[in-house]
Write a protein that holds these residues in place. Structure first.
Motif, PDB file in Angstrom:
ATOM      1  N   ALA A 137      45.017  34.554  33.869  1.00 39.89           N
ATOM      2  CA  ALA A 137      45.436  35.303  35.061  1.00 39.89           C
ATOM      3  C   ALA A 137      45.911  34.335  36.139  1.00 39.89           C
ATOM      4  O   ALA A 137      45.411  33.209  36.243  1.00 39.89           O
ATOM      5  N   ALA A 138      46.867  34.787  36.919  1.00 47.12           N
ATOM      6  CA  ALA A 138      47.354  33.990  38.043  1.00 47.12           C
ATOM      7  C   ALA A 138      46.224  33.779  39.046  1.00 47.12           C
ATOM      8  O   ALA A 138      45.325  34.599  39.167  1.00 47.12           O
ATOM      9  N   THR A 139      46.284  32.671  39.755  1.00 42.28           N
ATOM     10  CA  THR A 139      45.272  32.379  40.764  1.00 42.28           C
ATOM     11  C   THR A 139      45.961  32.155  42.108  1.00 42.28           C
ATOM     12  O   THR A 139      47.178  32.032  42.181  1.00 42.28           O
ATOM     13  N   GLY A 140      45.182  32.084  43.145  1.00 41.16           N
ATOM     14  CA  GLY A 140      45.730  31.779  44.461  1.00 41.16           C
ATOM     15  C   GLY A 140      45.718  32.944  45.423  1.00 41.16           C
ATOM     16  O   GLY A 140      46.128  32.815  46.566  1.00 41.16           O
ATOM     17  N   GLY A 141      45.264  34.124  44.980  1.00 42.54           N
ATOM     18  CA  GLY A 141      45.120  35.249  45.883  1.00 42.54           C
ATOM     19  C   GLY A 141      46.377  36.046  46.177  1.00 42.54           C
ATOM     20  O   GLY A 141      46.328  37.038  46.885  1.00 42.54           O
ATOM     21  N   GLN A 142      47.512  35.624  45.652  1.00 43.67           N
ATOM     22  CA  GLN A 142      48.748  36.381  45.860  1.00 43.67           C
ATOM     23  C   GLN A 142      48.913  37.394  44.723  1.00 43.67           C
ATOM     24  O   GLN A 142      48.419  37.179  43.621  1.00 43.67           O
ATOM     25  N   PRO A 143      49.625  38.492  44.982  1.00 44.94           N
ATOM     26  CA  PRO A 143      49.810  39.505  43.929  1.00 44.94           C
ATOM     27  C   PRO A 143      50.514  38.921  42.702  1.00 44.94           C
ATOM     28  O   PRO A 143      51.366  38.052  42.822  1.00 44.94           O
ATOM     29  N   ARG A 144      50.120  39.421  41.544  1.00 40.27           N
ATOM     30  CA  ARG A 144      50.760  39.002  40.290  1.00 40.27           C
ATOM     31  C   ARG A 144      52.076  39.735  40.084  1.00 40.27           C
ATOM     32  O   ARG A 144      52.969  39.239  39.424  1.00 40.27           O
TER      33      ARG A 144
END
Length: 132
Positions: free
Chosen positions: A67-74
């Motif tokens: 999963a993408a990280t960094g708190g921004q929407p995927r």
């Protein structure tokens, strides 16, 4: 020539995601949330579909997926509403269905009533209607 006919979102909980998008009017078939393969799709009309796949389902054929990280929407999806009051109504419905507020409805300078939230998996969901 290829034709774009679907958008897919990766979700952690298929049942929760199906219920959330059904609350926004996406026509998932009855029982879609219980797919044994972690996949559900809804026909949006005009040959276009919304696909939901679980993280586990994705890993079944792509074990290295993370999963993408960094708190921004995927990913982001947008819903055109019938009128400005419908933006406010649907925003409340989405929050009650498990969405998270990002920007409460406002009258945007570009002539639309607009709202932004996140679905239960952090994907961006925009609601908008032309101002009266």
């Amino acid at each position: 020539m290829a034709q774009l006919n679907a958008i897919g979102l990766i979700v952690s909980d298929l049942a929760r995601a199906v219920r959330f998008y059904q609350a926004l009017g996406v026509p998932f078939a009855e029982g879609a949330e219980t797919s044994e393969h972690g996949h559900a799709e809804a026909d949006l009309g005009g040959g276009f579909r919304l696909l939901l796949d679980t993280e586990a389902g994705i890993r079944s054929f792509d074990p290295g997926w993370r999963a993408a990280t960094g708190g921004q929407p995927r990913a982001a999806v947008a819903f055109r509403c019938a009128d400005p009051a419908d933006v406010d109504r649907l925003y409340s419905v989405a929050l009650a269905a498990g969405g998270e507020a990002h920007k409460d409805p406002w009258d945007a300078f570009w002539g639309q009533r607009y709202a932004q939230l996140r679905d239960p998996d952090g994907n961006a969901v925009d609601l908008y209607a032309d101002s009266a």
